[in-house]
Design an enzyme around this catalytic site. Structure first.
Site, PDB file in Angstrom:
ATOM      1  CB  THR A 156       5.112 -10.855   6.646  1.00  0.00           C
ATOM      2  OG1 THR A 156       4.697  -9.992   7.709  1.00  0.00           O
ATOM      3  CG2 THR A 156       4.607 -10.332   5.312  1.00  0.00           C
ATOM      4  CD  GLN A 176      -0.400 -10.363  18.114  1.00  0.00           C
ATOM      5  OE1 GLN A 176      -0.177 -10.512  19.325  1.00  0.00           O
ATOM      6  NE2 GLN A 176       0.233  -9.461  17.389  1.00  0.00           N
ATOM      7  CB  SER A 230       6.231 -13.765  14.264  1.00  0.00           C
ATOM      8  OG  SER A 230       7.261 -12.839  14.083  1.00  0.00           O
ATOM      9  CG  HIS A 285       8.800  -9.736  16.356  1.00  0.00           C
ATOM     10  ND1 HIS A 285       8.076  -8.606  16.649  1.00  0.00           N
ATOM     11  CD2 HIS A 285       8.353 -10.159  15.158  1.00  0.00           C
ATOM     12  CE1 HIS A 285       7.241  -8.351  15.645  1.00  0.00           C
ATOM     13  NE2 HIS A 285       7.393  -9.283  14.726  1.00  0.00           N
ATOM     14  CB  THR A 312      22.455 -18.778   3.773  1.00  0.00           C
ATOM     15  OG1 THR A 312      23.024 -18.911   2.471  1.00  0.00           O
ATOM     16  CG2 THR A 312      23.434 -19.246   4.828  1.00  0.00           C
ATOM     17  CB  CYS A 362       0.477  -2.577  10.139  1.00  0.00           C
ATOM     18  SG  CYS A 362       1.508  -3.906  10.691  1.00  0.00           S
TER      19      CYS A 362
HETATM   20  N1  PLP Z   1       0.173 -11.745  11.748  1.00  0.00           N
HETATM   21  C1  PLP Z   1      -0.230 -11.132  12.872  1.00  0.00           C
HETATM   22  C2  PLP Z   1      -1.535 -11.516  13.483  1.00  0.00           C
HETATM   23  C3  PLP Z   1       0.558 -10.144  13.456  1.00  0.00           C
HETATM   24  O1  PLP Z   1       0.141  -9.538  14.578  1.00  0.00           O
HETATM   25  C4  PLP Z   1       1.799  -9.809  12.853  1.00  0.00           C
HETATM   26  C5  PLP Z   1       2.638  -8.731  13.410  1.00  0.00           C
HETATM   27  O2  PLP Z   1       2.144  -7.717  13.903  1.00  0.00           O
HETATM   28  C6  PLP Z   1       2.175 -10.490  11.679  1.00  0.00           C
HETATM   29  C7  PLP Z   1       1.343 -11.445  11.157  1.00  0.00           C
HETATM   30  C8  PLP Z   1       3.471 -10.191  10.978  1.00  0.00           C
HETATM   31  O3  PLP Z   1       4.535 -10.747  11.697  1.00  0.00           O
HETATM   32  P1  PLP Z   1       6.045 -10.423  11.277  1.00  0.00           P
HETATM   33  O4  PLP Z   1       6.370  -9.116  11.903  1.00  0.00           O
HETATM   34  O5  PLP Z   1       6.864 -11.542  11.844  1.00  0.00           O
HETATM   35  O6  PLP Z   1       6.101 -10.405   9.795  1.00  0.00           O
END
Ligand code: PLP
Length: 389
Positions: free
Chosen positions: A74, A180, A200, A202, A238, A327
Site C-alpha cells: 500500500t 499478486q 509485498s 506477505h 529506521t 478488503c
Molecule cells: N495490491 C494488491 C493487488 C493486493 O492484493 C494487496 C493486498 O491484498 C495490496 C496491494 C496491499 O498490500 P499490503 O497488504 O502489503 O499493503
C-alpha cells in the site's frame, strides 16, 4: 477445530519457517540501527544490502539500488502515484484500471477530487484489460499509467508490456502493482519496461508489514515518507532490518519455486479443483481469463446463493476461502472487480475465490470437492433467489 485447509493465499500466506529463521537474529542479537556509525549497528547494513540484491535479482532489476524498502505494498503504491504526479507539475491526467486494489484506487480518487482528470480503463466479461480504451484516452497530458500486473480476485494477468509501451509513447510514467504476480509468475521489470513496481512480502511466504518499490534508475522520483536520510533519502524511517531480511529470503525461496516446477504443481491442483466443481455443481461460472491467469487462483460464481453463506459453511469444515478481496469482504455489495466484469447479479453475489499455494495438498482439494456440493445444494434449497432460475 477441524484441520485448516487454507485456500486464501491471495489474502496472505504463511511466513515460511526458513524466512522466520533468517529474521530471528535481527530481533535479538543483531538489533543495532543499520544507519549507526558503530560496527555493531552498521553491520546490519550488509544484511539490508544482501536483501536488496535478492529482491533486485528476483524481479530482474538492473541495479540493486532500484529497490526501495517500504512498510507494505500500500505504501509502495501510494509512493509511486504521489511521486509521479508531483514530478510532472504540468500534467494533470492519470490513468488506471477499474479493477485495481484500493491501495491504487483510493489515491486516484483523492487526486480526482483535487482536480486531476482520471480515466479508469474497463475490462471485458473475462476481466481482460481494454487496450483500445487506453489508446483512446491517453495523451501528452498523461503523467502516469498505473495498472496492476495480475488481479487479486480473479488472477487475470494484464498485458503489462503493451500497456507500458503505450504509456511511454506519450511520455507518461508506467507503474504496476505486481503484488499478486510476484512469486506466482516470472516477473521481469526490464522485459516489460516498468518504471515503477510494487510488491509485498506477505503474498509470497514473507512477513506481513514489509514491501518494496522498484524505481528504475533515471525515473523522476520524489519521496512520500520524509524525515531521515534512509534508503538514500527516498524513504525515511529506521530500516526494519528483520523484515527486510525476511523479504529477501522470501524472494530467494520464491525464485526457486518458480524454477523447480512447484508452480506447475499448484496450477494442476487449481485445475483439479475447478474442473471438479464444474463437473459436480450446476449453475457455476468461472470468473477471469483462463488463458492468462496466475496459476494459484480460481474465482467461481455459484448462481443464486450468497458467497458469505458459502464461506460460513466452508469454515465449519476448516476450509478458508474468500468472497471478493479480503478488503471488500464484509460488505454485501459484489466486489468492484466483478461489477466491472458485468458478472450478472445472481452470480456475482455467490462468488468465491480459492487461492492455493505450494502448501496445498491433493487431499485438501479432495476434501473441498467432497464437502462443497452438499453445501451448495443445501443453500440453494433455502435461497430466496433460487426461484428466479
Ligand atoms: N495490491 C494488491 C493487488 C493486493 O492484493 C494487496 C493486498 O491484498 C495490496 C496491494 C496491499 O498490500 P499490503 O497488504 O502489503 O499493503
Amino acid at each position: 477445530m477441524p484441520k485448516v485447509i487454507y485456500l486464501d493465499n491471495n489474502a496472505t500466506t504463511q511466513c515460511a519457517p526458513a524466512v522466520v529463521e533468517a529474521m530471528l537474529p535481527y530481533f535479538t542479537e543483531q538489533y543495532g540501527n543499520a544507519s549507526s556509525m558503530h560496527t555493531f549497528g552498521g553491520q546490519n547494513r550488509h544484511a539490508i544490502d544482501a536483501a536488496r540484491h535478492q529482491v533486485a535479482q528476483f524481479i530482474g532489476a538492473e541495479y540493486d539500488d532500484e529497490i526501495i524498502f517500504t512498510a507494505c505494498a500500500t505504501e509502495s503504491d501510494n509512493t509511486a502515484i504521489s511521486s509521479a504526479v508531483r514530478s510532472f507539475k504540468n500534467k494533470k491526467h492519470i490513468i488506471t484500471s477499474a479493477v485495481e486494489h484500493p491501495a491504487v484506487l483510493e489515491p486516484f480518487k483523492q487526486l480526482e477530487a483535487q482536480g486531476y482528470r482520471v480515466d479508469y480503463i474497463g475490462v471485458d466479461e473475462k476481466g481482460r484489460f481494454d487496450l483500445e480504451q487506453l489508446k483512446k484516452v491517453i495523451d501528452d497530458q498523461t503523467a502516469l499509467v498505473s495498472v496492476m500486473w495480475a488481479n487479486s480476485e480473479t488472477g487475470t494477468i494484464f498485458p503489462i508490456a503493451q500497456i507500458a509501451q503505450i504509456a511511454h509513447q506519450y511520455g507518461a510514467l508506467f507503474h504496476t502493482d505486481a503484488v499478486q504476480a510476484v512469486g506466482k509468475i516470472p516477473v521481469d521489470v526490464q522485459a516489460v519496461g516498468a518504471d515503477m513496481l510494487s510488491l509485498s512480502a506477505h503474498k509470497f511466504h514473507g512477513p506481513k508489514g514489509v514491501g518494496a518499490l522498484y524505481v528504475k534508475r533515471g525515473t523522476r522520483f520524489l519521496p512520500f515518507m520524509v524525515g531521515g536520510h534512509q534508503e538514500k533519502h527516498r524513504r525515511a524511517g529506521t530500516e526494519n532490518v528483520p523484515y527486510i531480511v525476511g523479504l529477501g529470503k522470501a524472494a530467494e525461496l520464491a525464485a526457486k519455486r518458480l524454477a523447480d516446477g512447484t508452480t506447475a504443481r499448484i496450477a494442476n491442483l487449481r485445475d483439479t479443483l475447478e474442473q471438479g466443481i464444474l463437473n459436480t455443481i450446476s449453475d457455476v461460472k468461472v470468473n477471469g481469463d483462463p488463458e492468462h491467469r496466475v496459476p494459484n487462483t480460481t474465482n467461481i460464481s455459484f448462481g443464486y446463493i450468497e458467497g458469505e453463506s458459502i464461506l460460513m459453511y466452508l469454515n465449519d469444515f476448516g476450509i478458508c476461502a474468500s468472497s471478493g478481496s479480503a478488503c471488500t469482504s464484509g460488505s454485501l455489495e459484489p466486489s468492484h472487480v466483478l461489477r466491472a466484469m458485468k458478472v450478472p447479479f445472481e452470480f456475482a453475489h455467490g462468488s468465491i475465490r480459492f487461492s492455493l499455494s505450494d502448501q496445498t495438498t491433493k487431499e485438501d482439494i479432495e476434501i473441498v470437492l467432497r464437502e462443497l456440493p452438499p453445501i451448495i445444494k443445501r443453500l440453494r434449497e433455502i435461497s430466496p433467489f433460487a426461484r428466479f432460475k
